[in-house]
Design a protein around this motif. Structure first.
Motif, PDB file in Angstrom:
ATOM      1  N   GLY A   1       0.797  -1.229   0.000  1.00 38.10           N
ATOM      2  CA  GLY A   1       0.000   0.000   0.000  1.00 38.10           C
ATOM      3  C   GLY A   1       0.819   1.263   0.000  1.00 38.10           C
ATOM      4  N   HIS A   2       2.040   1.220  -0.549  1.00 38.49           N
ATOM      5  CA  HIS A   2       2.938   2.377  -0.558  1.00 38.49           C
ATOM      6  C   HIS A   2       2.968   3.103  -1.895  1.00 38.49           C
ATOM      7  CE1 HIS A   2       5.395   0.403   2.936  1.00 38.49           C
ATOM      8  NE2 HIS A   2       4.224   0.885   3.333  1.00 38.49           N
ATOM      9  N   LEU A   3       2.186   2.689  -2.863  1.00 37.53           N
ATOM     10  CA  LEU A   3       2.177   3.372  -4.157  1.00 37.53           C
ATOM     11  C   LEU A   3       1.479   4.721  -4.014  1.00 37.53           C
ATOM     12  CD1 LEU A   3       1.375   0.651  -6.858  1.00 37.53           C
ATOM     13  CD2 LEU A   3       3.517   1.889  -6.502  1.00 37.53           C
ATOM     14  N   GLY A   4       2.068   5.749  -4.627  1.00 40.02           N
ATOM     15  CA  GLY A   4       1.475   7.071  -4.540  1.00 40.02           C
ATOM     16  C   GLY A   4       0.307   7.278  -5.485  1.00 40.02           C
ATOM     17  N   THR A   5       0.197   6.461  -6.513  1.00 40.78           N
ATOM     18  CA  THR A   5      -0.882   6.593  -7.489  1.00 40.78           C
ATOM     19  C   THR A   5      -1.206   5.213  -8.035  1.00 40.78           C
ATOM     20  OG1 THR A   5      -1.578   7.732  -9.517  1.00 40.78           O
ATOM     21  CG2 THR A   5       0.728   7.030  -9.380  1.00 40.78           C
ATOM     22  N   ARG A   6      -1.964   5.179  -9.126  1.00 40.85           N
ATOM     23  CA  ARG A   6      -2.368   3.900  -9.685  1.00 40.85           C
ATOM     24  C   ARG A   6      -1.178   3.133 -10.266  1.00 40.85           C
ATOM     25  NH1 ARG A   6      -6.563   5.827 -13.994  1.00 40.85           N
ATOM     26  NH2 ARG A   6      -4.860   7.324 -14.224  1.00 40.85           N
ATOM     27  N   MET A   7      -1.287   1.807 -10.248  1.00 39.95           N
ATOM     28  CA  MET A   7      -0.235   0.960 -10.804  1.00 39.95           C
ATOM     29  C   MET A   7      -0.072   1.189 -12.306  1.00 39.95           C
ATOM     30  SD  MET A   7       1.951  -1.439  -9.933  1.00 39.95           S
ATOM     31  CE  MET A   7       2.835  -2.885 -10.523  1.00 39.95           C
ATOM     32  N   SER A   8      -1.181   1.479 -12.998  1.00 43.28           N
ATOM     33  CA  SER A   8      -1.128   1.674 -14.448  1.00 43.28           C
ATOM     34  C   SER A   8      -0.280   2.883 -14.830  1.00 43.28           C
ATOM     35  CB  SER A   8      -2.540   1.830 -15.008  1.00 43.28           C
ATOM     36  OG  SER A   8      -3.191   2.944 -14.409  1.00 43.28           O
ATOM     37  N   TYR A   9      -0.156   3.864 -13.932  1.00 44.93           N
ATOM     38  CA  TYR A   9       0.677   5.031 -14.205  1.00 44.93           C
ATOM     39  C   TYR A   9       2.130   4.611 -14.422  1.00 44.93           C
ATOM     40  CZ  TYR A   9       3.325   9.298 -13.167  1.00 44.93           C
ATOM     41  OH  TYR A   9       4.212  10.335 -13.215  1.00 44.93           O
ATOM     42  N   TYR A  10       2.614   3.727 -13.584  1.00 41.50           N
ATOM     43  CA  TYR A  10       4.008   3.279 -13.684  1.00 41.50           C
ATOM     44  C   TYR A  10       4.199   2.290 -14.835  1.00 41.50           C
ATOM     45  CZ  TYR A  10       4.169   5.297  -8.996  1.00 41.50           C
ATOM     46  OH  TYR A  10       4.079   6.153  -7.924  1.00 41.50           O
ATOM     47  N   THR A  11       3.272   1.340 -14.958  1.00 40.86           N
ATOM     48  CA  THR A  11       3.422   0.349 -16.021  1.00 40.86           C
ATOM     49  C   THR A  11       3.303   0.975 -17.402  1.00 40.86           C
ATOM     50  OG1 THR A  11       1.058  -0.183 -15.844  1.00 40.86           O
ATOM     51  CG2 THR A  11       2.602  -1.530 -14.575  1.00 40.86           C
ATOM     52  N   THR A  12       2.490   2.027 -17.529  1.00 45.83           N
ATOM     53  CA  THR A  12       2.395   2.708 -18.826  1.00 45.83           C
ATOM     54  C   THR A  12       3.717   3.352 -19.198  1.00 45.83           C
ATOM     55  OG1 THR A  12       0.038   3.142 -18.491  1.00 45.83           O
ATOM     56  CG2 THR A  12       1.181   4.487 -20.121  1.00 45.83           C
ATOM     57  N   GLY A  13       4.373   3.987 -18.231  1.00 39.03           N
ATOM     58  CA  GLY A  13       5.680   4.579 -18.510  1.00 39.03           C
ATOM     59  C   GLY A  13       6.712   3.539 -18.898  1.00 39.03           C
ATOM     60  N   ILE A  14       6.702   2.394 -18.207  1.00 37.77           N
ATOM     61  CA  ILE A  14       7.638   1.317 -18.541  1.00 37.77           C
ATOM     62  C   ILE A  14       7.346   0.772 -19.932  1.00 37.77           C
ATOM     63  CG2 ILE A  14       8.384  -1.001 -17.898  1.00 37.77           C
ATOM     64  CD1 ILE A  14       7.878  -0.239 -14.985  1.00 37.77           C
ATOM     65  N   ASP A  15       6.070   0.585 -20.251  1.00 41.50           N
ATOM     66  CA  ASP A  15       5.707   0.054 -21.567  1.00 41.50           C
ATOM     67  C   ASP A  15       6.050   1.035 -22.691  1.00 41.50           C
ATOM     68  OD1 ASP A  15       4.769  -2.195 -20.321  1.00 41.50           O
ATOM     69  OD2 ASP A  15       2.671  -1.567 -20.329  1.00 41.50           O
ATOM     70  N   LEU A  16       5.862   2.327 -22.446  1.00 38.38           N
ATOM     71  CA  LEU A  16       6.223   3.316 -23.466  1.00 38.38           C
ATOM     72  C   LEU A  16       7.729   3.343 -23.697  1.00 38.38           C
ATOM     73  CD1 LEU A  16       3.861   6.334 -22.676  1.00 38.38           C
ATOM     74  CD2 LEU A  16       3.782   4.799 -24.642  1.00 38.38           C
ATOM     75  N   THR A  17       8.502   3.174 -22.632  1.00 37.93           N
ATOM     76  CA  THR A  17       9.956   3.099 -22.801  1.00 37.93           C
ATOM     77  C   THR A  17      10.351   1.889 -23.634  1.00 37.93           C
ATOM     78  OG1 THR A  17      10.228   4.149 -20.639  1.00 37.93           O
ATOM     79  CG2 THR A  17      12.152   3.036 -21.574  1.00 37.93           C
ATOM     80  N   ALA A  18       9.716   0.749 -23.354  1.00 38.68           N
ATOM     81  CA  ALA A  18       9.990  -0.449 -24.141  1.00 38.68           C
ATOM     82  C   ALA A  18       9.604  -0.242 -25.606  1.00 38.68           C
ATOM     83  CB  ALA A  18       9.231  -1.638 -23.558  1.00 38.68           C
ATOM     84  N   ALA A  19       8.476   0.428 -25.846  1.00 37.06           N
ATOM     85  CA  ALA A  19       8.063   0.688 -27.223  1.00 37.06           C
ATOM     86  C   ALA A  19       9.057   1.600 -27.939  1.00 37.06           C
ATOM     87  CB  ALA A  19       6.664   1.320 -27.236  1.00 37.06           C
ATOM     88  N   ALA A  20       9.575   2.612 -27.223  1.00 38.06           N
ATOM     89  CA  ALA A  20      10.562   3.503 -27.831  1.00 38.06           C
ATOM     90  C   ALA A  20      11.840   2.747 -28.194  1.00 38.06           C
ATOM     91  CB  ALA A  20      10.882   4.652 -26.874  1.00 38.06           C
ATOM     92  N   ILE A  21      12.271   1.839 -27.333  1.00 40.28           N
ATOM     93  CA  ILE A  21      13.473   1.053 -27.626  1.00 40.28           C
ATOM     94  C   ILE A  21      13.227   0.142 -28.822  1.00 40.28           C
ATOM     95  CG2 ILE A  21      15.014  -0.738 -26.716  1.00 40.28           C
ATOM     96  CD1 ILE A  21      14.663   0.501 -23.970  1.00 40.28           C
TER      97      ILE A  21
END
Length: 450
Positions: free
Chosen positions: A311-331
């Motif tokens: 319960g230590h996430l500051g916002t939704r989990m999708s916020y972080y996973t979207t950033g990770i997925d966009l980085t993977a897409a850019a690579i």
């Protein structure tokens, strides 16, 4: 000014007079320019938004100014492989147009003027791609993100950058009045700029490593700057290894092998060992980044899942996973671009040597032997460079995971070791796409221009 307009008019006439075999080169150049324009317009759109703005997609990743700034920086880095791709297209275009360039030399044009005209041809193709991309993207932009001054700047800057990159790529091309286009082969290895950059990055990496021991007035931390310095340093080491190993492997195989395909490839590697290093530069950087990201992604996802359970996430989990997925897409986009540049570079090498290949075929060398030699020219020097780049990226991911992760049960990021294997296989397949051009390059008619 009058000279520039005259060169521009000649470039336009030469572009209009291109035959069907050259339009694929114009199309590839226009595609690269359209992609660069789309990236630039996306950056302009993101930076045009003021303050907090709720974007309907991206799980909140584009809402705050700081997040939009980080995404814009990542998009801007994609311009590096795009410009490299445009440079490769310009080089192969110059070789295809050698007879027309030779006609300009016979008419009295200087070598520099011929290169300038060839670069302007690429600039015109980039202009076409930029106009198409602008017309397609602008209607999709929301009204708050339509900065017309920025749109015009991007639409003008992309053709100028394309022509500039083409001029740099053609700086060693010399058009001969009798119909040859020859390259001034570098006598030594990498230049002073390469060596100076490598030393500076090595000193910076050492300072970062010794900061916890001796302290430093500059706080490097474990952020993007540290990872970027290490990634570029490992990439430069891999580039140097690509050229050095090409020379050593070429000399070794040429002296000891009896296989015709390997002998032909070895002689080519020994003749110009640094040509492969120049072609593989962006590819090795993407390999380091991809290997490092594969391991870092595994660590980040494990940490995020642990924080979500606590319960230590500051916002939704999708916020972080979207950033990770966009980085993977850019690579992945960058990897696709460098693979396309590798395929174009292999085709450019074939076009440059087509008279020699035609002479070998006329002397009785089977087509299958020439095809194997072409693949070996890519596969042999690339293997040690890809291995070093992959191991370096994996080491970055191990170090980052050990230093940053708060989760004691984080799995060892062995998935990073699979990236160089996939990259190497994809590179060989990309080089194989030029094999249809080989059959056309060994036609006996090419001997008439030798």
């Amino acid at each position: 000014m009058n000279t520039f307009l005259a060169d521009l008019r000649l470039a336009w006439l030469l572009t209009r007079g291109s035959d069907r075999r050259e339009w694929w080169r114009v199309g590839l150049t226009a595609f690269g320019a359209a992609l660069a324009t789309g990236i630039g317009l996306a950056v302009v759109a993101l930076q045009s938004l003021d303050g907090f703005y709720a974007v309907s997609f991206g799980s909140g990743l584009f809402d705050s100014p700081s997040d939009r700034r980080n995404v814009s920086l990542a998009l801007g880095l994609l311009l590096i492989p795009v410009l490299g791709f445009l440079g490769q297209c310009a080089r192969i275009g110059a070789v295809h147009r050698d007879r027309r360039l030779a006609a300009l030399r016979l008419a009295g044009a200087a070598p520099g003027q011929v290169r300038r005209i060839a670069a302007l041809e690429s600039g015109l193709a980039c202009l076409a791609g930029a106009v198409v991309a602008t017309a397609a993207v602008v209607p999709l932009l929301p009204s708050p993100a339509t900065d017309w001054a920025g749109v015009v700047l991007v639409a003008v800057a992309v053709p100028v950058l394309g022509a500039g990159v083409s001029a740099v790529a053609l700086r060693r091309v010399v058009a001969d009045p009798l119909g040859r286009v020859r390259r001034v082969r570098p006598v030594r290895g990498p230049g002073r700029l390469f060596g100076t950059t490598t030393r500076l990055l090595a000193v910076t990496a050492a300072a970062i490593a010794l900061t916890p021991v001796f302290g430093s007035p500059v706080s490097f931390g474990l952020g993007p700057v540290t990872v970027l310095v290490l990634a570029v340093l490992i990439s430069l080491i891999a580039i140097w290894l690509s050229g050095a190993s090409s020379r050593q492997l070429g000399e070794g195989f040429a002296a000891g092998t009896s296989r015709p395909a390997l002998l032909i490839a070895a002689e080519r590697m020994r003749e110009d060992p640094w040509s492969t290093a120049r072609t593989h530069a962006a590819l090795l950087l993407v390999t380091v980044v991809g290997s490092g990201f594969a391991g870092v992604r595994q660590v980040l996802l494990a940490d995020l899942e642990d924080m979500r359970r606590r319960g230590h996430l500051g916002t939704r989990m999708s916020y972080y996973t979207t950033g990770i997925d966009l980085t993977a897409a850019a690579i992945l986009v960058a990897f696709a671009l460098v693979l396309a540049a590798l395929a174009v570079g292999t085709a450019e090498s074939l076009a440059t040597r087509r008279r020699g290949l035609a002479a070998q075929a006329a002397a009785g060398v089977p087509h299958v032997v020439l095809a194997r030699a072409l693949l070996l020219e890519t596969a042999l020097p690339l293997f040690p460079a890809i291995a070093v780049a992959g191991l370096g990226g994996t080491a970055i991911s191990f170090w980052y995971g050990a230093a940053v992760s708060r989760h004691t049960d984080v799995p060892v990021p062995y998935t990073a070791l699979l990236v160089p294997v996939g990259v190497y296989a994809a590179c060989v397949l990309a080089a194989a796409t030029s094999l249809p051009l080989l059959r056309r390059s060994v036609r006996p008619g090419e001997l008439r221009y030798a």
